[in-house]
Design an enzyme around this catalytic site. Structure first.
Site, PDB file in Angstrom:
ATOM      1  N   GLY A  93       0.806  -1.189   0.066  1.00  0.00           N
ATOM      2  CA  GLY A  93       0.207  -0.053   0.049  1.00  0.00           C
ATOM      3  C   GLY A  93       0.773   0.908  -0.110  1.00  0.00           C
ATOM      4  CG  PHE A  94       4.263   0.985  -0.174  1.00  0.00           C
ATOM      5  CD1 PHE A  94       5.051   0.259   0.576  1.00  0.00           C
ATOM      6  CD2 PHE A  94       4.219   0.532  -1.626  1.00  0.00           C
ATOM      7  CE1 PHE A  94       5.442  -0.916   0.600  1.00  0.00           C
ATOM      8  CE2 PHE A  94       4.685  -0.851  -1.883  1.00  0.00           C
ATOM      9  CZ  PHE A  94       5.098  -1.769  -0.697  1.00  0.00           C
ATOM     10  N   GLY A  97       1.182  -6.742   3.940  1.00  0.00           N
ATOM     11  CA  GLY A  97       2.355  -7.856   3.633  1.00  0.00           C
ATOM     12  C   GLY A  97       3.508  -7.451   4.702  1.00  0.00           C
ATOM     13  CG  ASN A 120       7.422 -11.989  14.204  1.00  0.00           C
ATOM     14  OD1 ASN A 120       8.876 -12.029  13.746  1.00  0.00           O
ATOM     15  ND2 ASN A 120       6.650 -12.872  13.951  1.00  0.00           N
ATOM     16  N   PRO A 121      10.441 -10.350  15.995  1.00  0.00           N
ATOM     17  CG  PRO A 121      12.260 -11.640  16.782  1.00  0.00           C
ATOM     18  CD  PRO A 121      10.879 -11.291  16.886  1.00  0.00           C
ATOM     19  CD  GLN A 146       7.303  -3.464   7.599  1.00  0.00           C
ATOM     20  OE1 GLN A 146       6.898  -2.400   7.433  1.00  0.00           O
ATOM     21  NE2 GLN A 146       6.998  -4.443   6.633  1.00  0.00           N
ATOM     22  CB  VAL A 190       9.284  -1.317  12.744  1.00  0.00           C
ATOM     23  CG1 VAL A 190       9.692  -1.349  14.003  1.00  0.00           C
ATOM     24  CG2 VAL A 190       8.236  -2.279  12.268  1.00  0.00           C
ATOM     25  N   GLY A 191       7.549   0.639  10.307  1.00  0.00           N
ATOM     26  CA  GLY A 191       7.115   0.650   8.906  1.00  0.00           C
ATOM     27  C   GLY A 191       7.873   1.374   8.050  1.00  0.00           C
ATOM     28  CD  GLU A 192       5.290   5.378   7.448  1.00  0.00           C
ATOM     29  OE1 GLU A 192       4.998   6.293   6.747  1.00  0.00           O
ATOM     30  OE2 GLU A 192       4.600   5.324   8.463  1.00  0.00           O
TER      31      GLU A 192
END
Lengths: 752, 327
Positions: free
Chosen positions: A250-251, A479, A644-645, A651, A716-718
């Site tokens: 998606g981003f 994802g 979850n490492p 990510q 942690v997504g960005e």
């Protein structure tokens, strides 16, 4: 029942760590690698027709004619939707009730305001017939000249940037700071327009049943999409059912429902049958958002010790002619480096493009490549090692606001990543290292940062008679692994093995999980899950401890612990009882608890909340041929608790690779005469291939944060993009002595 | 959808006859044709499928040379031990082309028919002017986005770059293309755009590529393909060079040299001026660099592609010097 826990209050009955923190593989991995995960476009309800979008060739003007007859005469074409016959909407698609309601092109008139704007929809028995029908429309236009580029129109200061922050901010006296400085630098950097290009295109399968609407479509924010669609069609939100179990990326481009998705719904309404509409790759360059280009000028002053006396960061960006989104690039200078004076400002021009939108690390990505380049230039001007310079200007409190950080393990990130990378042996001067093959070798670094944001979310937890659990929240898996991470939180929240938890997400008829954006999904929906679990366990504890027949009788509600499907007496773990037994005795088929996730207003006021990281890059540049290759990336990140490492590393890897992409690859190239993007395909719009990223390492730096939320999650997504793009750029300079000021860095910039 | 006829050819002869029909096109790996059909450039009335024809996918190499069937897959050619051994530049050119997935589908004959990546050529619905698609309609690329366009062999009618890698290696080593009875040098098979950029190949209706033949030579045996590009894989050349080198027994005097350029010209570009300048000379870096500048004699840029004129001679020089070092 809803248990009222404070936002940062630890639950009484459960402990994190049974599932949380474990490197589980993706629970949806098997479905995806076997092709059985059903994405939106995989749905084929009975009677479904195919829609093809016809889009504008021109950037600006008016559609004068469409050969609807020719399209309708084509075999298999059922209907052509144009402004003349498009079903009525209950709301004006150009209305803007709040800043996050983006104006949509829904065939409201004949005007064209950017290339690839929707101008008609052809609905047919087959995709092929719809596609050919769209081609047969042969539109004719009245064309006006396209406004293109960062100087394509008159500049103005927008009312707000990003999510509505002030366009101009300052603290202290920047001019005085620059005046008093021993050393000064000034540099201007340009970043290009970029497009999200999720692997999965925007797709929708829409079916009406009276005033009830059922749709399959990828969405990063189900409740927002539901509300927007309901508003446009004048129906109750609960009459809109959206299924979005998986997104192929998606981003940010699937954060808001887009015009083409709504056109799919309109097409289904027009023909009275289910309709599928899937964007072609080139059609994603326009109506579904992009990262606007920027031109950023940074000025910095430093005293004799290399301490910053002033930072001035100005960014010009672009938006569309008809809506507002302004890339908040200069705001990157608010949080990273201590300085007595900081001034940030933005201006913008309006161009004949689609409206820009949030794109992974909006503002932080663009701003950070310029800021981290300028910091590198400043360090060099002071004769200092770039890491030493960053430590000299380390922000102990948030520079712009003076607030303490809720936690900040950036020093540890610098230390661990630098150690792993081998930074200590780096020569100060550029163009000093060559490898055995004669390639110029350079080492660069960048600081990564991203705010720890939370939205609002809800979840529902159920314990069943057989002792198993159910957790429901309308979360979105793009994802990134939400199916797995949330199930881990649910398992610990319910005191169950993950196999005993039925986790449901990805549907709008589940509790609102908020938006999968702003790197805040895990924290927000995770807290809702966590609190829903706590609520149902508290109910269970009541049932057990209040009943004389239970071995837990009299322990008091908070005198028990939940673990592995049993409640244990806190002061005597030999006394325990299974969930199933407790429910059976109470004669209950199931019990329910609900929970919410939301930011804590009090700690919001008190603390600056950010994730941090440090990224080190090695590049090799061919001294004659100008080819740049990234040979090594090492990042270390501190972002609070890691659920979850394995997924978190993914990510970071993805973000870091995007940083490489930002520095070296991605650019939408516009034909200045027509305003059209000339590389609107994945062969010509470059992102790195595997061979471009041979070695990527992400270190997880331990960080406890008691203030962000009870789980201690930041997000942690960005963050991975930020810092990395600058690190690669700075490594290119260190290899060659050539300071890149325009991105992506190209072969021709290196030929010298 | 637009209807077209699909014919499954039963023999090479039948395929040739079918391909002679107006609007007929041969379908092999499909990696170019299907792509061009999707973007509206190719509009075949008849597709003549030749993928299953037997005897056209062989790769035979002996001391006289290599004979590669038109239906040999790019991936097979790149990996063929004797191609690697006797024609390393050919293998290197092919494995650096496209992606592994495309190489596994695409055929050698189809690869020779690959068309330009010019974004204006590939976008008929938005840019009607293209002399390559529609003779006399004009050129949208001139004055537009030109970073990937040719600097050599251009005309006022067309500046589209020939994007292939294999043919660049083939022209360097005097390979021929077999069109049934007729054979043509690959160099002659590709045409300059001139005033007729729509005519790209010297192939006539009813002809079909059946094989590519590469004569053996000492220069081919000591050869390399150097491809410079914006990313490491799945990307066309910013500039490339296929180079073969044969030295005299003294180990330093150049007896034979072959140089061809890719990524910079409207067709695979043999750089004979570089070859002639260096043959008989001692292989020495300054002389090689000076001679390599001749590779771009007469080059004309269109703005953003200017860097190719700088880059191409450096690529040539690097390739020659690398071969020289690998003695």
């Amino acid at each position: 029942m809803t248990l009222e826990l404070g936002p940062n209050q630890q639950p009484a009955h459960t402990r994190h760590g049974s599932s949380i923190g474990q490197p589980l593989t993706r629970r949806d991995g098997f479905l995806k690698v076997t092709g059985t995960a059903r994405f939106a476009a995989d749905n084929h309800p009975p009677g479904m027709l195919y829609a093809a979008l016809a889009v504008s060739s021109i950037a600006r003007g008016r559609v004068v004619s469409l050969d609807v007859e020719a399209a309708k005469a084509h075999s298999g074409v059922v209907e052509v939707m144009t402004p003349l016959n498009r079903p009525a909407l209950a709301a004006d698609p150009d209305a803007k009730d709040h800043p996050f309601m983006f104006r949509l092109d829904l065939l409201q008139n004949d005007r064209v305001r950017y290339p690839n704007q929707s101008i008609a929809v052809v609905i047919a028995q087959t995709l092929e017939a719809a596609t050919e029908g769209a081609a047969l429309l042969s539109p004719r236009y009245e064309v006006l000249p396209a406004r293109v580029g960062l100087d394509g129109a008159e500049g103005f200061v927008p009312r707000g940037v990003g999510v509505g922050g002030p366009a101009v901010q300052q603290k202290g006296d920047v001019e005085a700071g620059l005046e008093s400085a021993r050393t000064r630098i000034e540099a201007t950097y340009e970043t290009p327009a970029q497009y999200h290009n999720a692997m999965e295109p925007h797709a929708i399968v829409a079916a009406w049943d009276g005033d009830r609407l059922s749709i399959d479509t990828p969405s990063q924010g189900l409740a927002m999409a539901q509300g927007r669609i309901a508003g446009l069609f004048g129906i109750a939100p609960q009459n809109v059912h959206i299924r979005s179990p998986f997104l192929g990326g998606g981003f940010g481009s699937k954060g808001m429902i887009s015009g083409p998705q709504v056109l799919g719904i309109l097409a289904a309404k027009l023909v009275g049958r289910p309709v599928k509409l899937v964007l072609r790759r080139e059609q994603m360059f326009g109506p579904v958002g992009h990262r606007a280009p920027t031109r950023q000028t940074l000025r910095m002053g430093m005293d004799g010790e290399g301490r910053l006396t002033a930072i001035s960061h100005h960014a010009r960006t672009t938006s569309s002619t008809f809506d507002d989104f302004f890339e908040p690039a200069a705001d990157a200078s608010h949080t990273l480096y201590a300085s007595p004076a900081i001034a940030t400002s933005h201006d913008a021009v309006r161009l004949d493009t689609g409206t820009p939108l949030f794109m992974r690390a909006p503002g932080e990505a663009t701003g950070s490549i310029a800021l981290e380049s300028a910091i590198d230039e400043a360090a060099h001007a002071c004769g200092m090692d770039p890491l030493e310079f960053r430590l000299r200007n380390y922000a102990e409190v948030e520079p712009m606001t003076g607030k303490p950080f809720s936690s900040k393990a950036l020093r540890e990130c610098y230390e661990q990543a630098a150690e792993r990378f081998g930074w200590a042996s780096r020569p100060l001067q550029p163009r000093r290292m060559r490898d055995a093959d004669g390639f110029l070798t350079g080492w660069g670094m960048g600081t990564a940062t991203f705010p720890a944001i939370m939205f609002q979310a809800e979840a529902r937890a159920v314990l069943r008679a057989d002792g198993s659990g159910l957790m429901e929240t309308g979360a979105q898996d793009m994802g990134q692994g939400a199916w797995t991470a949330f199930a881990q939180i649910a398992a610990d929240g319910l005191g169950l093995d993950i196999d005993q938890v039925d986790f449901r997400a990805g549907s709008s008829d589940l509790p609102n999980a908020g938006i999968a954006g702003g790197s805040g999904h895990t924290a927000t929906a995770g807290m809702a899950i966590h609190n829903a679990g706590a609520a149902v366990i508290a109910r269970l504890a009541d049932l057990a401890t209040g009943n004389e027949a239970s071995p837990l009788f009299g322990a008091g509600n908070e005198g028990v612990l939940a673990r592995g499907g049993r409640l244990y007496r806190r002061d005597d773990e030999s006394r325990s009882e299974s969930y199933a037994d407790i429910l059976a005795r109470a004669g209950l088929a199931e019990i329910e608890g609900r929970g919410k996730g939301a930011p804590d207003p009090a700690s919001q006021e008190t603390y600056a909340k950010h994730a941090h990281g440090a990224v080190f890059a090695e590049v090799k540049v061919d001294p004659d041929l100008g080819q740049i290759r990234v040979t090594r990336l090492v990042g270390a990140f501190a972002a609070g608790r890691v659920i979850n490492p394995r997924l978190v590393r993914s990510q970071y890897y993805g973000g870091m690779i995007w940083g490489v992409s930002f520095a070296l690859h991605e650019e939408a190239v516009t034909d200045r005469r027509s305003g059209r993007i000339q590389n609107a395909n994945l062969a010509d719009y470059h992102v790195p291939v595997n061979a471009d990223v041979p070695s990527v390492e992400a270190l997880l730096v331990h960080e406890d944060d008691p203030h962000v939320n009870a789980l201690g999650i930041k997000g942690v997504g960005e963050i991975g993009i930020t810092g990395t793009a600058g690190a690669v750029t700075n490594a290119v300079w260190h290899a060659t002595g050539v300071r890149p000021r325009r991105f992506p860095i190209r072969i021709e910039d290196m030929l010298g | 959808m637009r209807d077209f006829a699909y014919l499954r050819a039963t023999s090479t002869e039948a395929a040739r006859q079918a391909a002679a029909l107006p609007g007929a096109m041969l379908l092999a790996g499909g990696t170019t044709l299907i792509d061009l059909a999707k973007c509206g450039v190719a509009e075949p009335e008849t597709l003549v499928d030749i993928t299953h024809l037997e005897g056209l996918d062989g790769i035979a190499v002996d001391e006289r040379g290599a004979m590669i069937g038109a239906l040999a897959r790019m991936g097979h050619v790149a990996d063929h031990a004797d191609i690697k051994g006797r024609f390393p530049a050919v293998s290197e050119a092919v494995w650096q082309a496209a992606s592994a997935q495309i190489r596994n589908m695409a055929t050698i004959g189809g690869n020779l028919m690959q068309r330009t990546r010019c974004p204006y050529f590939r976008d008929p619905s938005n840019f009607s002017a293209c002399n390559k698609r529609q003779p006399g309609s004009g050129c949208s690329a001139i004055g537009g986005v030109t970073r990937g366009h040719a600097v050599l062999g251009t005309s006022e009618a067309c500046i589209a770059m020939y994007p292939g890698d294999l043919a660049t290696a083939l022209v360097a080593f005097d390979a021929t293309v077999h069109l049934g009875e007729r054979q043509l040098l690959v160099d002659d098979f590709f045409l300059l755009p001139g005033a007729t950029p729509d005519k790209e190949h010297a192939i006539e209706p009813g002809e079909m590529i059946t094989a590519v033949e590469i004569p053996a030579s000492a220069a081919a045996r000591r050869s390399t393909y150097l491809k410079v590009r914006d990313r490491q894989s799945y990307e066309f050349a910013a500039a490339s060079a296929a180079v073969g080198l044969e030295l005299e027994p003294d180990g330093r005097t150049i007896r034979d040299l072959r140089v061809a350029l890719g990524g910079v010209a409207t067709k695979p570009w043999r750089a004979r001026a570089v070859e002639d300048a260096l043959k008989g000379k001692v292989l020495e870096p300054d002389a090689v660099r000076a001679a390599s500048l001749l590779a771009v004699e007469g080059a004309v840029d269109h703005g953003a592609n200017h860097y190719k004129i700088e880059l191409a001679p450096r690529v040539v020089a690097r390739a020659i010097l690398t071969l020289g070092e690998a003695a």
